[in-house]
Design a protein around this motif. Structure first.
Motif, short mmCIF file in Angstrom:
data_model
loop_
_atom_site.label_atom_id
_atom_site.label_comp_id
_atom_site.label_asym_id
_atom_site.label_seq_id
_atom_site.Cartn_x
_atom_site.Cartn_y
_atom_site.Cartn_z
N ALA A 131 0.82 -1.21 0.00
CA ALA A 131 0.00 0.00 0.00
C ALA A 131 0.85 1.26 0.00
CB ALA A 131 -0.92 0.01 1.23
N SER A 132 2.15 1.11 0.16
CA SER A 132 3.02 2.28 0.28
C SER A 132 4.38 1.95 -0.28
CB SER A 132 3.14 2.67 1.75
OG SER A 132 4.18 3.60 1.93
N PRO A 133 5.08 2.94 -0.85
CA PRO A 133 6.44 2.69 -1.30
C PRO A 133 7.41 2.51 -0.14
CG PRO A 133 5.90 5.01 -1.53
CD PRO A 133 4.64 4.30 -1.15
N ILE A 134 6.96 2.77 1.08
CA ILE A 134 7.84 2.67 2.25
C ILE A 134 7.95 1.20 2.67
CG2 ILE A 134 8.11 3.31 4.67
CD1 ILE A 134 6.33 5.76 3.97
N ALA A 135 9.12 0.68 2.81
CA ALA A 135 9.32 -0.68 3.30
C ALA A 135 9.98 -0.60 4.67
CB ALA A 135 10.19 -1.48 2.33
N LEU A 136 9.37 -1.23 5.66
CA LEU A 136 9.91 -1.18 7.02
C LEU A 136 10.75 -2.43 7.26
CD1 LEU A 136 6.63 -0.10 8.80
CD2 LEU A 136 8.38 1.33 7.74
N SER A 137 11.93 -2.27 7.78
CA SER A 137 12.86 -3.39 7.90
C SER A 137 12.73 -4.06 9.26
CB SER A 137 14.30 -2.90 7.70
OG SER A 137 14.66 -1.99 8.71
N ALA A 138 12.64 -5.38 9.25
CA ALA A 138 12.56 -6.14 10.49
C ALA A 138 13.80 -5.97 11.36
CB ALA A 138 12.31 -7.61 10.17
N PRO A 139 15.02 -5.93 10.78
CA PRO A 139 16.20 -5.73 11.64
C PRO A 139 16.14 -4.46 12.46
CG PRO A 139 16.86 -6.49 9.47
CD PRO A 139 15.38 -6.22 9.40
N ALA A 140 15.54 -3.40 11.86
CA ALA A 140 15.45 -2.15 12.61
C ALA A 140 14.59 -2.32 13.85
CB ALA A 140 14.87 -1.05 11.72
N LEU A 141 13.53 -3.15 13.73
CA LEU A 141 12.68 -3.40 14.89
C LEU A 141 13.40 -4.25 15.94
CD1 LEU A 141 9.29 -4.18 13.12
CD2 LEU A 141 9.90 -2.10 14.35
N ALA A 142 14.30 -5.09 15.47
CA ALA A 142 14.96 -6.01 16.39
C ALA A 142 16.06 -5.35 17.21
CB ALA A 142 15.53 -7.18 15.60
N GLU A 143 16.43 -4.14 16.86
CA GLU A 143 17.51 -3.47 17.56
C GLU A 143 17.17 -3.17 19.02
OE1 GLU A 143 18.43 -0.05 15.25
OE2 GLU A 143 19.25 -1.21 13.57
N GLY A 144 15.89 -3.06 19.34
CA GLY A 144 15.47 -2.88 20.72
C GLY A 144 15.60 -1.47 21.24
N ALA A 145 15.99 -0.53 20.37
CA ALA A 145 16.19 0.83 20.84
C ALA A 145 14.95 1.71 20.67
CB ALA A 145 17.36 1.47 20.07
N LEU A 146 13.93 1.19 20.04
CA LEU A 146 12.75 1.98 19.77
C LEU A 146 11.83 2.03 21.00
CD1 LEU A 146 12.04 0.70 16.17
CD2 LEU A 146 12.81 2.99 16.81
N PRO A 147 11.25 3.18 21.26
CA PRO A 147 10.44 3.34 22.47
C PRO A 147 9.05 2.72 22.33
CG PRO A 147 10.37 5.35 21.19
CD PRO A 147 11.34 4.44 20.48
N LEU A 154 8.11 11.39 17.07
CA LEU A 154 8.13 10.00 16.63
C LEU A 154 9.45 9.64 15.96
CD1 LEU A 154 4.61 9.43 14.99
CD2 LEU A 154 5.40 8.59 17.22
N PRO A 155 9.98 8.45 16.23
CA PRO A 155 11.09 7.94 15.42
C PRO A 155 10.63 7.82 13.97
CG PRO A 155 10.75 6.59 17.39
CD PRO A 155 9.57 7.52 17.30
N GLN A 156 11.55 7.94 13.03
CA GLN A 156 11.20 7.91 11.61
C GLN A 156 10.48 6.61 11.25
OE1 GLN A 156 11.48 10.50 9.43
NE2 GLN A 156 10.19 9.18 8.16
N LEU A 157 10.90 5.52 11.86
CA LEU A 157 10.26 4.24 11.58
C LEU A 157 8.77 4.28 11.93
CD1 LEU A 157 10.71 1.28 10.65
CD2 LEU A 157 11.02 0.70 13.05
N TYR A 158 8.43 4.93 13.02
CA TYR A 158 7.03 5.01 13.42
C TYR A 158 6.25 5.94 12.50
CZ TYR A 158 8.20 2.69 17.86
OH TYR A 158 8.61 1.80 18.82
N LYS A 159 6.90 7.02 12.06
CA LYS A 159 6.25 7.89 11.08
C LYS A 159 5.95 7.11 9.80
CE LYS A 159 8.36 12.27 12.57
NZ LYS A 159 9.25 13.38 12.17
N ASP A 160 6.93 6.32 9.36
CA ASP A 160 6.74 5.53 8.14
C ASP A 160 5.60 4.52 8.32
OD1 ASP A 160 8.86 6.91 7.10
OD2 ASP A 160 10.30 5.28 7.26
N ALA A 161 5.56 3.89 9.50
CA ALA A 161 4.49 2.92 9.78
C ALA A 161 3.13 3.59 9.74
CB ALA A 161 4.73 2.26 11.14
#
Length: 365
Positions: A12-28, A255-262
């Protein structure tokens, strides 16, 4: 993580969210409240906001949670913009034309009379510069607005009496939202801004003479056919209604950029999902309403032409005294002109011929 849900969002979006980024554990872990303008009983239009919340949670491994509250649970449906601005909630799901009393420019983020169909509006907002020109306007209200749902073309509403001429509009008490109420005022209508859950009793008691909401599926749920016999079309003030996900700008900026993208991806997905559901549900509901005795009526051409003239007179009058409106209107109008030229060549020609032939086939013994 929901792999199936993840890939649906990515499509639905050109944005692809990466699973490794989620696994880093640094996101609030973030918890937001979202005030909806709609009741839970209207599962599709209310559900568009819930769809955003579920997709965001799925795309962030549950770290970013948005809880959606129906109209009236935190604030009334027509007060959600104030709730976001005032910090009562972090977000809202609504229709921007509810807030034309603040500034008529809000309407362009939702729907304006004799405007764009769903595809054209989506093109303007997603790729045609519409969001960019609206972004500055929303910053003045300390909010960010993301497209998050669409109803497509709407019906013209339920009337207790027939509309045969422009004169029949004079003095008509009509529940209608947005800029269209101001247009109809020029023709003698007395517009009423009433939240969805309060329309039925007002129509039943005769406090109002007519009411529009969305289309057959939602209108049937609200029971309007039980208190008004005439169902008019088209809703010329809503060739498509973009639903909006409002976010308090300070919260968006945090928001972290990943959350904005989500969130952006989830909102795009909600637009596709909501329109698909209405396209399935509306034809079925219209058949049930007609079978139950609802009298379908097209607005007379005389009425449509008078409304068209009044619309563009009001656009020019408003643009002359409102710089925000003029900036967005000029951009929107240029885009509309280009779209109409293209759609008349291919899209409209194809549609009209196919509908004509289908009607002929249906008439054969």
């Amino acid at each position: 993580m929901e792999r199936r849900g993840f890939f649906a969002g990515a499509l639905a979006s050109p944005i692809a969210l990466s699973a490794p980024a989620l696994a880093e554990g640094a996101l609030p872990e973030i918890r937001w409240r979202c005030a909806s303008s709609f009741p839970k009983s209207l599962d599709t239009i209310y559900g568009a906001g819930e769809h955003v919340a579920k997709r965001v949670a799925a795309l962030t491994d549950g770290k970013f949670q948005i809880r959606v509250f129906a109209a009236g649970e935190i604030v009334p449906g027509l007060a959600v913009a104030d709730a976001v601005q005032g910090g009562t909630v972090e977000a809202a799901h609504t229709a921007s034309y509810y807030f034309v009393g603040k500034d008529p420019t809000f309407a362009f983020d939702g729907a304006v009379p004799f405007g764009l169909n769903m595809r054209q509006l989506n093109a303007w907002l997603q790729a045609g510069g519409g969001r960019e020109v609206l972004r500055e306007f929303f910053e003045g209200y300390n909010m960010v607005s993301l497209p998050a749902g669409n109803t497509g073309a709407q019906m013209g509403g339920w009337f207790r009496k027939e509309i045969r001429t422009v004169a029949d509009l004079d003095g008509l008490k009509f529940r209608i939202g947005g800029f269209a109420g101001n247009v109809l005022q020029k023709l003698g209508v007395v517009p009423q801004q009433i939240a969805g859950g309060d329309i039925y009793p007002a129509l039943e008691k005769g406090t109002i003479d007519a009411a529009e909401w969305v289309g057959p599926y939602d209108d049937e749920k609200l029971g309007f056919n039980r208190v008004a016999p005439y169902y008019y079309y088209p809703g010329w003030w809503e060739g498509a209604l973009n639903l909006s996900f409002y976010i308090a700008k300070p919260k968006w900026d945090e928001l972290p950029q990943l959350y904005k993208d989500a969130l952006e991806s989830a909102c795009r997905d909600s637009t596709i999902e909501t329109m698909a559901k209405y396209d399935v549900q509306n034809p079925q509901a219209l058949r049930r309403l007609a079978a139950a005795g609802t009298q379908l009526r097209a607005f007379p051409r005389e009425v449509m032409q008078a409304c068209y003239r009044a619309t563009f007179e009001l656009y020019e009058e408003t643009a002359a005294k409102n710089a925000n409106f003029k900036k967005v209107y000029d951009h929107w109008r240029a885009f509309r002109d280009s779209q109409y030229q293209w759609f008349r060549v291919a899209e409209s020609t194809f549609d009209n011929f196919a509908y004509f032939m289908h009607a002929r086939e249906q008439q054969r013994p």
